[in-house]
Structures are given as C-alpha cells and as structure tokens.
Scaffold this motif. Structure first.
Motif, PDB file in Angstrom:
ATOM      1  N   ASP A   1       6.017   3.413  -2.094  1.00 13.54           N
ATOM      2  CA  ASP A   1       5.192   2.807  -3.140  1.00 13.54           C
ATOM      3  C   ASP A   1       4.915   1.339  -2.832  1.00 13.54           C
ATOM      4  N   GLY A   2       5.936   0.637  -2.350  1.00 11.81           N
ATOM      5  CA  GLY A   2       5.765  -0.773  -1.991  1.00 11.81           C
ATOM      6  C   GLY A   2       4.779  -0.951  -0.849  1.00 11.81           C
ATOM      7  N   ARG A   3       4.876  -0.074   0.127  1.00 14.93           N
ATOM      8  CA  ARG A   3       3.945  -0.142   1.267  1.00 14.93           C
ATOM      9  C   ARG A   3       2.510   0.094   0.799  1.00 14.93           C
ATOM     10  N   LEU A   4       2.304   1.100  -0.029  1.00 10.33           N
ATOM     11  CA  LEU A   4       0.972   1.392  -0.539  1.00 10.33           C
ATOM     12  C   LEU A   4       0.446   0.234  -1.375  1.00 10.33           C
ATOM     13  N   THR A   5       1.286  -0.334  -2.206  1.00  4.19           N
ATOM     14  CA  THR A   5       0.892  -1.487  -3.020  1.00  4.19           C
ATOM     15  C   THR A   5       0.512  -2.668  -2.138  1.00  4.19           C
TER      16      THR A   5
END
Length: 108
Positions: A22-26
């Motif tokens: 999720d952090g990478r996508l954000t």
C-alpha cells in the motif's frame, strides 16, 4: 520500497507485506505523472496488481479487503483513463477490476 517489500515477505506477516505494498502504491501515485505518462502508469498498475495478488493469496481475503482493493483499482482507472485509456496500463487495471469484481460477486 522494493527492499522493504522483500524483507516483509521474507520475515514479516501478510499484514506487514500489505502495508508495504500500500505504501509503495501510495508513493507511486504521489506524483501526478502516472496520469499522463504510459510508463509511469505501467508502474502504478503493476504495484496495484501486486497488492491485489497479495490480498488474494495466502488465505481467504475478507469482503472488506476485496471491496477496498476494488475501490482503489477503480479510482486509479478513472484517473488514468482521461489521457491513457488505450494504454496497456489502463488495460491491466481493467483486468484487475474485472478479477476483483468476480471475487466479490462469488462471495454473494
């Protein structure tokens, strides 16, 4: 993000890996370039696909997880479609959207 994801997959829990994904996508979505640059959109669609695969794999995902993933993919597709509707990145997002919807429909 790739190193953190590797470590979370190797040593952490599914929840840790999902937080990393999720952090990478954000982080990838933080710049607006992915909405107009096909190469950047491909990176975003790949990150979204990895997130969906992580949620689907390793046990039955909750209905809330599936709906959250479907909403994320739909939002990404909506934002990218204005300039890049015919790109491979948008096609990948459409396939993810269809796959998620099938899983959601199967639960009903």
């Amino acid at each position: 993000w790739d190193v953190a994801l590797y470590l979370e997959r190797a040593c952490g829990s599914k929840a840790d890996a999902l937080r990393c994904l999720d952090g990478r996508l954000t982080a990838l979505c933080a710049t607006r370039l992915w909405r107009t640059d096909a190469a950047k959109l491909s990176e975003v669609s790949e990150a979204a696909a990895q997130m969906v695969e992580a949620r689907l794999g390793g046990g039955a995902p909750s209905h809330e997880e599936m709906v959250k993933s479907a909403q994320t993919v739909s939002q990404l597709l909506h934002e990218a479609s204005e300039h890049l509707a015919a790109s491979s990145g948008c096609e990948e997002l459409r396939m993810l959207q269809t796959r998620l919807q099938r899983h959601i429909d199967d639960e009903i």
